[in-house]
Write a protein that holds these residues in place. Structure first.
Motif, mmCIF file in Angstrom:
data_model
loop_
_atom_site.group_PDB
_atom_site.id
_atom_site.type_symbol
_atom_site.label_atom_id
_atom_site.label_comp_id
_atom_site.label_asym_id
_atom_site.label_seq_id
_atom_site.Cartn_x
_atom_site.Cartn_y
_atom_site.Cartn_z
ATOM 1 N N LEU A 251 0.805 -1.220 0.000
ATOM 2 C CA LEU A 251 0.000 0.000 0.000
ATOM 3 C C LEU A 251 0.841 1.274 0.000
ATOM 4 N N LEU A 252 1.819 1.366 0.895
ATOM 5 C CA LEU A 252 2.624 2.588 0.970
ATOM 6 C C LEU A 252 3.375 2.838 -0.332
ATOM 7 N N HIS A 253 3.878 1.777 -0.920
ATOM 8 C CA HIS A 253 4.576 1.923 -2.197
ATOM 9 C C HIS A 253 3.609 2.380 -3.289
ATOM 10 N N ALA A 254 2.393 1.858 -3.250
ATOM 11 C CA ALA A 254 1.401 2.215 -4.270
ATOM 12 C C ALA A 254 1.025 3.690 -4.199
ATOM 13 N N ASN B 101 2.320 2.568 -18.970
ATOM 14 C CA ASN B 101 2.017 1.549 -17.960
ATOM 15 C C ASN B 101 2.238 2.042 -16.536
ATOM 16 N N PHE B 102 2.590 3.305 -16.405
ATOM 17 C CA PHE B 102 2.888 3.839 -15.076
ATOM 18 C C PHE B 102 1.662 3.799 -14.165
ATOM 19 N N GLY B 103 1.854 3.260 -12.976
ATOM 20 C CA GLY B 103 0.824 3.310 -11.946
ATOM 21 C C GLY B 103 -0.290 2.293 -12.066
ATOM 22 N N ASN B 104 -0.266 1.466 -13.108
ATOM 23 C CA ASN B 104 -1.369 0.517 -13.293
ATOM 24 C C ASN B 104 -1.456 -0.486 -12.142
ATOM 25 N N GLU B 105 -0.319 -1.051 -11.778
ATOM 26 C CA GLU B 105 -0.308 -2.028 -10.689
ATOM 27 C C GLU B 105 -0.601 -1.349 -9.355
#
Length: 202
Positions: free
Chosen positions: A101-104, A122-126
């Motif tokens: 979560l914190l990484h997201a 593709n940035f931020g999709n995951e």
């Protein structure tokens, strides 16, 4: 005395994290990556070298401001114990700093957004999927249509990229001027220009 100098370095280091966390402009990502990651790296360096900047300045002096220093002077064990305790605490409390979560949450700060079009695709999709999954009950309560989140994320990235490419233009005496090319943002001319404009508007 050496312990005092050592603890002063530690206190100053940790106070930077506290200050960053209190800034209203700071995001979770800013605090995690810019502050806590930096503190962990610095503490690890202190641990490896068994010294800190103020300890280096003190050196092996036997007096301090006219006062004779007593004791063995060897505080390597203290340095190891304190730094190891702090590192263990930071790693334990922020274990998901590099994942989860914190990484997201790093997508909430433009500091981590890529500049190139290919990277942006593709940035931020995951990270978005992690955030949606974590906050799913809250989003559903707010009547957010979860099936449209990814589409809106792509639209947001596209709009922000387009905004970044748009030059800051202003009409001055009949001439269209690109402020980004004509002035650095901190020049006295630009400050004066905006002040004059503000006065005219008021």
């Amino acid at each position: 005395m050496k312990c005092c100098h050592f603890m002063l370095d530690i206190t100053q280091l940790l106070s930077k994290v506290s200050f960053a966390a209190q800034l209203s402009s700071s995001t979770v990502a800013d605090v995690m990556s810019a502050s806590i990651a930096s503190v962990i790296a610095t503490l690890s360096k202190y641990q490896d070298k068994k010294t800190t900047p103020k300890l280096k300045d003190l050196g092996e002096a036997n007096t301090f401001k006219g006062e004779t220093l007593t004791g063995s002077g060897n505080i390597e064990n203290t340095i190891m114990n304190v730094t190891q305790g702090l590192l263990s605490s930071l790693h334990g409390r922020f274990s998901d700093m590099t994942s989860g979560l914190l990484h997201a949450l790093r997508i909430s700060s433009f500091k981590f957004w890529p500049a190139s079009k290919d990277e942006m695709q593709n940035f931020g999709n995951e990270e978005l999927r992690v955030l949606v999954q974590h906050f799913k009950p809250t989003l559903q309560t707010a009547n957010v249509i979860l099936d449209e989140v990814e589409m809106e994320w792509d639209m947001l990235k596209s709009n922000i990229r387009a905004f970044r490419r748009t030059p800051l233009m202003v009409l001055l005496n009949g001439d269209l001027i690109n402020l980004k090319e004509e002035f650095a943002l901190s020049t006295p001319q630009l400050v004066t220009g905006f002040s004059i404009t503000r006065c005219k508007i008021l």
